[in-house]
Design a protein around this motif. Structure first.
Motif, PDB file in Angstrom:
ATOM      1  N   ALA A  77       0.819  -1.220   0.000  1.00 12.35           N
ATOM      2  CA  ALA A  77       0.000   0.000   0.000  1.00 12.35           C
ATOM      3  C   ALA A  77       0.845   1.260   0.000  1.00 12.35           C
ATOM      4  O   ALA A  77       1.943   1.299   0.567  1.00 12.35           O
ATOM      5  N   ASN A  78       0.305   2.280  -0.652  1.00  9.66           N
ATOM      6  CA  ASN A  78       0.760   3.655  -0.496  1.00  9.66           C
ATOM      7  C   ASN A  78      -0.125   4.243   0.596  1.00  9.66           C
ATOM      8  O   ASN A  78      -1.221   4.722   0.323  1.00  9.66           O
ATOM      9  N   LEU A  79       0.319   4.143   1.846  1.00  3.19           N
ATOM     10  CA  LEU A  79      -0.543   4.513   2.969  1.00  3.19           C
ATOM     11  C   LEU A  79      -0.866   6.003   2.963  1.00  3.19           C
ATOM     12  O   LEU A  79       0.034   6.826   2.750  1.00  3.19           O
ATOM     13  N   PRO A  80      -2.128   6.359   3.195  1.00  2.00           N
ATOM     14  CA  PRO A  80      -2.480   7.785   3.301  1.00  2.00           C
ATOM     15  C   PRO A  80      -1.669   8.440   4.419  1.00  2.00           C
ATOM     16  O   PRO A  80      -1.700   7.989   5.568  1.00  2.00           O
ATOM     17  N   TYR A  81      -0.944   9.481   4.085  1.00  2.00           N
ATOM     18  CA  TYR A  81       0.021  10.028   5.033  1.00  2.00           C
ATOM     19  C   TYR A  81      -0.624  10.620   6.276  1.00  2.00           C
ATOM     20  O   TYR A  81      -0.012  10.648   7.338  1.00  2.00           O
ATOM     21  N   ALA A  82      -1.867  11.079   6.168  1.00  3.27           N
ATOM     22  CA  ALA A  82      -2.529  11.701   7.311  1.00  3.27           C
ATOM     23  C   ALA A  82      -2.851  10.701   8.414  1.00  3.27           C
ATOM     24  O   ALA A  82      -3.043  11.083   9.573  1.00  3.27           O
ATOM     25  N   VAL A  83      -2.915   9.411   8.071  1.00  8.59           N
ATOM     26  CA  VAL A  83      -3.331   8.400   9.057  1.00  8.59           C
ATOM     27  C   VAL A  83      -2.388   7.201   9.064  1.00  8.59           C
ATOM     28  O   VAL A  83      -2.775   6.097   9.429  1.00  8.59           O
ATOM     29  N   THR A  84      -1.134   7.410   8.693  1.00 12.45           N
ATOM     30  CA  THR A  84      -0.196   6.293   8.573  1.00 12.45           C
ATOM     31  C   THR A  84      -0.074   5.503   9.868  1.00 12.45           C
ATOM     32  O   THR A  84      -0.198   4.268   9.869  1.00 12.45           O
ATOM     33  N   ALA A  85       0.181   6.181  10.977  1.00 12.48           N
ATOM     34  CA  ALA A  85       0.436   5.472  12.235  1.00 12.48           C
ATOM     35  C   ALA A  85      -0.775   4.665  12.701  1.00 12.48           C
ATOM     36  O   ALA A  85      -0.637   3.479  13.028  1.00 12.48           O
ATOM     37  N   PRO A  86      -1.991   5.240  12.775  1.00 14.48           N
ATOM     38  CA  PRO A  86      -3.124   4.426  13.229  1.00 14.48           C
ATOM     39  C   PRO A  86      -3.474   3.288  12.273  1.00 14.48           C
ATOM     40  O   PRO A  86      -3.890   2.214  12.718  1.00 14.48           O
ATOM     41  N   VAL A  87      -3.323   3.496  10.956  1.00 14.89           N
ATOM     42  CA  VAL A  87      -3.604   2.406  10.017  1.00 14.89           C
ATOM     43  C   VAL A  87      -2.589   1.287  10.190  1.00 14.89           C
ATOM     44  O   VAL A  87      -2.942   0.101  10.217  1.00 14.89           O
ATOM     45  N   LEU A  88      -1.327   1.652  10.327  1.00 13.49           N
ATOM     46  CA  LEU A  88      -0.296   0.638  10.519  1.00 13.49           C
ATOM     47  C   LEU A  88      -0.524  -0.119  11.820  1.00 13.49           C
ATOM     48  O   LEU A  88      -0.398  -1.356  11.863  1.00 13.49           O
ATOM     49  N   ALA A  89      -0.893   0.584  12.880  1.00 11.39           N
ATOM     50  CA  ALA A  89      -1.196  -0.078  14.147  1.00 11.39           C
ATOM     51  C   ALA A  89      -2.384  -1.020  14.003  1.00 11.39           C
ATOM     52  O   ALA A  89      -2.384  -2.133  14.543  1.00 11.39           O
ATOM     53  N   SER A  90      -3.402  -0.598  13.262  1.00 12.33           N
ATOM     54  CA  SER A  90      -4.574  -1.444  13.026  1.00 12.33           C
ATOM     55  C   SER A  90      -4.179  -2.744  12.338  1.00 12.33           C
ATOM     56  O   SER A  90      -4.639  -3.830  12.704  1.00 12.33           O
ATOM     57  N   LEU A  91      -3.313  -2.657  11.348  1.00 15.44           N
ATOM     58  CA  LEU A  91      -2.867  -3.847  10.625  1.00 15.44           C
ATOM     59  C   LEU A  91      -2.030  -4.762  11.526  1.00 15.44           C
ATOM     60  O   LEU A  91      -2.238  -5.978  11.569  1.00 15.44           O
ATOM     61  N   LEU A  92      -1.101  -4.164  12.260  1.00  9.89           N
ATOM     62  CA  LEU A  92      -0.188  -4.955  13.087  1.00  9.89           C
ATOM     63  C   LEU A  92      -0.894  -5.607  14.266  1.00  9.89           C
ATOM     64  O   LEU A  92      -0.536  -6.715  14.676  1.00  9.89           O
ATOM     65  N   GLU A  93      -1.897  -4.934  14.816  1.00  9.71           N
ATOM     66  CA  GLU A  93      -2.569  -5.429  16.004  1.00  9.71           C
ATOM     67  C   GLU A  93      -3.821  -6.248  15.686  1.00  9.71           C
ATOM     68  O   GLU A  93      -4.570  -6.625  16.586  1.00  9.71           O
ATOM     69  N   SER A  94      -4.029  -6.559  14.416  1.00  9.65           N
ATOM     70  CA  SER A  94      -5.251  -7.237  13.977  1.00  9.65           C
ATOM     71  C   SER A  94      -5.294  -8.718  14.324  1.00  9.65           C
ATOM     72  O   SER A  94      -6.369  -9.328  14.293  1.00  9.65           O
ATOM     73  N   GLY A  95      -4.142  -9.313  14.625  1.00 17.30           N
ATOM     74  CA  GLY A  95      -4.102 -10.746  14.858  1.00 17.30           C
ATOM     75  C   GLY A  95      -3.916 -11.557  13.594  1.00 17.30           C
ATOM     76  O   GLY A  95      -3.817 -12.793  13.640  1.00 17.30           O
TER      77      GLY A  95
END
Length: 303
Positions: A141-159
């Motif tokens: 993904a080209n992560l939306p820069y405004a929400v990079t950290a919360p989106v990345l955390a959502s992916l990593l913490e998803s199980g």
């Protein structure tokens, strides 16, 4: 390579749909074929995996993922872009296009829905054969820069048992994700990534590959997911409670930061825990690697 990576095509689509890029949504659209090729190559796709893409935009990366992956889950927040994607990509049977906010996505459910789709047929793109059993999951993904950290955390913490990730982010964020202990940009997000994966910057990206061009440089980061050695002995929730509290007051010494009122351990036991973990009480959070945080967590919650 399809024309959705061409600046003229993207501008024409935006004009036709009266769409102006939103700063609030962090919309800087990828319009460079070479960068798309680099991202696809770094993802190590063989046609059997399910790939999650966050913020597909006009589909420059999506169209190539559809040619190379077994199935694609594309999550787009902007309903205007969802309409354009449906128009430009058609209805490939191995695409699950979702309108929604990736920060709150139920990734296990979406992957389960995607796995019920028929895989890309052999001969319609890169090699590979249909898989059996649980899907192999990757993030590209080209992560939306405004929400990079919360989106990345959502992916990593998803199980989800992700296998690999290739993400484009702001250069300063890429440096945070790959920073060593002691660096001024090392922080809680670094520890979260390190817990799940080995991170490496594989390409630096100038603003000119986007429309509109951002005011910062970008970078492509590859994530190779693996269990962190020794982490299975420490409850994850406890570990990241320690990490978050330590970095919330990163200018304070560990001793001061960990004695914060309301912490779920004995304030009187902090000195003992630091000594048991072999840590200098005057050191700061940024000085500790994940191994040291694991030792500290065990000591704090054992007292």
């Amino acid at each position: 390579m399809g024309d959705l990576a061409h600046p003229s095509k993207v501008r024409a689509l935006a004009q036709a749909h009266d769409l102006r890029p939103s700063r609030h949504l962090g919309q800087n659209f990828l319009v460079d074929e070479n960068i798309v090729r680099k991202i696809i190559a770094a993802a190590h796709l063989n046609g059997t995996e399910t790939v999650v893409e966050v913020g597909p935009g006009f589909g420059a990366l999506t169209q190539e993922l559809l040619r190379a992956a077994g199935r694609v889950v594309a999550v787009e927040r902007d309903p205007r872009l969802v309409q354009i994607l449906r128009q430009e990509l058609g209805s490939p049977p191995h695409l699950l296009l979702v309108e929604g906010d990736a920060r709150w996505a139920d990734w296990p459910r979406l992957l389960e829905e995607a796995h019920a789709l028929p895989p890309r047929q052999p001969g319609s793109g890169a090699g590979g054969v249909p898989e059996a059993g649980e899907p192999r999951a990757k993030v590209v993904a080209n992560l939306p820069y405004a929400v990079t950290a919360p989106v990345l955390a959502s992916l990593l913490e998803s199980g989800v048992a992700w296998e690999r990730g290739v993400i484009m982010v702001q250069r300063e964020v890429a440096e945070r994700l790959t920073a060593p202990p002691g660096s001024r940009v090392y922080g809680a997000l670094t520890c979260l990534v390190t817990y799940h994966a080995d991170a490496q910057i594989v390409a630096r990206v100038p603003p000119t590959v986007f429309w509109p061009p951002p005011q910062v440089e970008s970078a492509v980061v590859a994530l190779t997911f693996r269990p962190y050695p020794g982490a299975e002995d420490v409850p994850r929730e406890q570990l990241f409670t320690v990490i978050r509290l330590a970095f919330q007051q990163r200018r304070k010494s560990l001793r001061q930061a960990l004695k914060t009122r309301g912490a779920p351990w004995s304030r009187d036991g902090v000195d003992h825990a630091l000594a048991q973990a072999g840590l200098d009480p005057l050191s700061r959070a940024e000085d500790l690697g994940l191994d040291q945080f694991l030792r500290l967590t065990e000591a704090l919650f054992a007292f």
